[in-house]
Design a protein around this motif. Structure first.
Motif, PDB file in Angstrom:
ATOM      1  N   LYS A 200     -32.954 -38.834-112.055  1.00 45.55           N
ATOM      2  CA  LYS A 200     -32.398 -37.795-112.550  1.00 45.55           C
ATOM      3  C   LYS A 200     -32.172 -37.779-113.865  1.00 45.55           C
ATOM      4  O   LYS A 200     -32.577 -37.155-114.871  1.00 45.55           O
ATOM      5  N   ARG A 201     -31.303 -38.985-114.553  1.00 43.91           N
ATOM      6  CA  ARG A 201     -30.905 -39.140-116.052  1.00 43.91           C
ATOM      7  C   ARG A 201     -32.448 -39.594-116.645  1.00 43.91           C
ATOM      8  O   ARG A 201     -32.483 -39.287-117.700  1.00 43.91           O
ATOM      9  N   LEU A 202     -33.122 -40.127-116.112  1.00 44.92           N
ATOM     10  CA  LEU A 202     -34.243 -40.842-116.780  1.00 44.92           C
ATOM     11  C   LEU A 202     -35.386 -39.371-117.108  1.00 44.92           C
ATOM     12  O   LEU A 202     -35.595 -39.332-118.167  1.00 44.92           O
ATOM     13  N   ARG A 203     -35.353 -38.643-116.067  1.00 44.93           N
ATOM     14  CA  ARG A 203     -36.178 -37.519-116.264  1.00 44.93           C
ATOM     15  C   ARG A 203     -35.491 -36.591-117.504  1.00 44.93           C
ATOM     16  O   ARG A 203     -36.280 -35.962-118.286  1.00 44.93           O
ATOM     17  N   GLU A 204     -34.239 -36.455-117.307  1.00 47.99           N
ATOM     18  CA  GLU A 204     -33.883 -35.690-118.545  1.00 47.99           C
ATOM     19  C   GLU A 204     -33.900 -36.154-119.801  1.00 47.99           C
ATOM     20  O   GLU A 204     -34.092 -35.352-120.700  1.00 47.99           O
ATOM     21  N   LYS A 205     -33.788 -37.608-119.831  1.00 46.06           N
ATOM     22  CA  LYS A 205     -33.933 -38.135-121.130  1.00 46.06           C
ATOM     23  C   LYS A 205     -35.557 -37.898-121.818  1.00 46.06           C
ATOM     24  O   LYS A 205     -35.848 -38.082-122.849  1.00 46.06           O
ATOM     25  N   LEU A 206     -36.521 -38.194-120.617  1.00 45.93           N
ATOM     26  CA  LEU A 206     -37.685 -38.044-121.184  1.00 45.93           C
ATOM     27  C   LEU A 206     -38.391 -36.617-121.266  1.00 45.93           C
ATOM     28  O   LEU A 206     -39.335 -36.287-121.826  1.00 45.93           O
ATOM     29  N   GLY A 207     -37.429 -35.556-120.851  1.00 44.03           N
ATOM     30  CA  GLY A 207     -37.833 -34.174-121.035  1.00 44.03           C
ATOM     31  C   GLY A 207     -38.979 -33.822-120.242  1.00 44.03           C
ATOM     32  O   GLY A 207     -39.248 -34.484-119.054  1.00 44.03           O
ATOM     33  N   PRO A 208     -39.800 -32.739-120.443  1.00 51.91           N
ATOM     34  CA  PRO A 208     -40.998 -32.439-119.894  1.00 51.91           C
ATOM     35  C   PRO A 208     -41.915 -33.761-119.341  1.00 51.91           C
ATOM     36  O   PRO A 208     -42.477 -33.566-118.209  1.00 51.91           O
ATOM     37  N   ALA A 209     -42.104 -34.600-120.259  1.00 52.19           N
ATOM     38  CA  ALA A 209     -42.834 -35.936-119.891  1.00 52.19           C
ATOM     39  C   ALA A 209     -42.223 -36.507-118.594  1.00 52.19           C
ATOM     40  O   ALA A 209     -43.064 -37.150-117.910  1.00 52.19           O
ATOM     41  N   GLY A 210     -40.858 -36.173-118.288  1.00 54.49           N
ATOM     42  CA  GLY A 210     -40.717 -37.041-117.275  1.00 54.49           C
ATOM     43  C   GLY A 210     -41.058 -36.274-115.685  1.00 54.49           C
ATOM     44  O   GLY A 210     -40.902 -36.864-114.607  1.00 54.49           O
ATOM     45  N   ASP A 211     -41.440 -35.237-115.863  1.00 56.51           N
ATOM     46  CA  ASP A 211     -42.241 -34.763-114.674  1.00 56.51           C
ATOM     47  C   ASP A 211     -43.107 -35.363-114.056  1.00 56.51           C
ATOM     48  O   ASP A 211     -43.454 -35.290-112.665  1.00 56.51           O
ATOM     49  N   ILE A 212     -43.677 -36.417-114.561  1.00 59.94           N
ATOM     50  CA  ILE A 212     -44.752 -37.342-113.859  1.00 59.94           C
ATOM     51  C   ILE A 212     -44.117 -38.050-112.741  1.00 59.94           C
ATOM     52  O   ILE A 212     -44.712 -38.796-112.133  1.00 59.94           O
ATOM     53  N   ILE A 213     -42.762 -38.343-112.802  1.00 65.06           N
ATOM     54  CA  ILE A 213     -41.874 -39.195-112.072  1.00 65.06           C
ATOM     55  C   ILE A 213     -41.847 -37.982-110.847  1.00 65.06           C
ATOM     56  O   ILE A 213     -40.872 -37.123-110.674  1.00 65.06           O
ATOM     57  N   GLU A 214     -42.501 -38.434-109.494  1.00 68.87           N
ATOM     58  CA  GLU A 214     -42.411 -37.510-108.486  1.00 68.87           C
ATOM     59  C   GLU A 214     -41.548 -37.796-107.477  1.00 68.87           C
ATOM     60  O   GLU A 214     -41.310 -38.917-106.987  1.00 68.87           O
TER      61      GLU A 214
END
Length: 228
Positions: A200-214
């Motif tokens: 969750k924190r990793l996705r937040e830091k990556l922003g929209p780019a983090g959506d590739i983590i499914e």
């Protein structure tokens, strides 16, 4: 010869740990307070820190935060060694950036095994340079740097290792247990929400780019690079 800094106020215990580390071939030194431990770490950067949570001056959690916020020390692996053995304590310690958590009382043999395991992981992290890319995300292993659309994103050592593992195994589902073992280097001794929290924190830091983590429901996670 790896140098270990022991931040522990119980003199009998710190002496025992120091003696056994030296007998196992490590350099070791002891600091009895959080402040002196931070000062020694800054003066001579150790290869690993053993950190008690209940210190006479500063909370061990605060010492850990200060270590991880210091640009010269943030890559130093930390093993928490504490009598606080509740699941919530262990989860909090790992989420703050600790590399492992050992509960008192412990066997010296177990502690030495964990020290060696964490140091091996650190060696792997410093392995051959590689550039990993997926979508807008770029990870440079040699510089220990992550960027999104050319803008640097500051990650903790664990977040970096987690993202690197997912990038290296793109399009392959990783169970929570596998991630705990390969990223944290521990067996599934704790509740798997630790992995979920870091994702969750990793996705937040990556922003929209983090959506590739499914999220693969009921199984784990998968990084799916966008189609070219």
């Amino acid at each position: 010869m790896a140098r270990i800094l022991i931040i522990e106020d119980e003199q009998d215990l710190s002496g025992l740990v120091e003696y056994n580390l030296r007998a196992a071939g490590f350099e070791a030194e002891v600091a009895g307070t959080g402040a002196s431990g931070l000062a020694r770490a800054r003066a001579n950067v150790p290869d690993l820190v053993l950190l008690d949570l209940m210190l006479p001056d500063l909370a061990g959690s605060e010492v850990l935060r200060m270590l991880k916020s210091d640009t010269g020390l943030r890559k130093v692996p930390v093993i928490i060694v504490s009598a606080k053995g509740q699941e919530s304590d262990r989860v909090q310690g790992l989420e703050l950036g600790a590399d492992d958590y050992v509960v008192k009382p412990f066997s010296v043999r177990e502690l030495l095994l964990r020290v060696r395991a964490v140091l091996r992981r650190a060696d792997v992290d410093e392995g051959p340079a590689a550039q990993l890319t997926a979508g807008d995300i770029q990870l440079d292993t040699s510089r220990h740097q992550v960027s999104v659309k050319g803008q640097e994103v500051v990650l903790t050592a664990l977040e970096f290792r987690l993202l690197r593992t997912l990038l290296e195994r793109a399009d392959r589902v990783q169970t929570r247990e596998v991630l705990l073992s390969d990223v944290w280097g521990i067996q599934a001794e704790i509740h798997t929400r630790t992995v979920d929290t870091h994702i969750k924190r990793l996705r937040e830091k990556l922003g929209p780019a983090g959506d590739i983590i499914e999220t693969v429901r009921g199984v784990g996670y998968k990084l799916s690079p966008p189609s070219r």
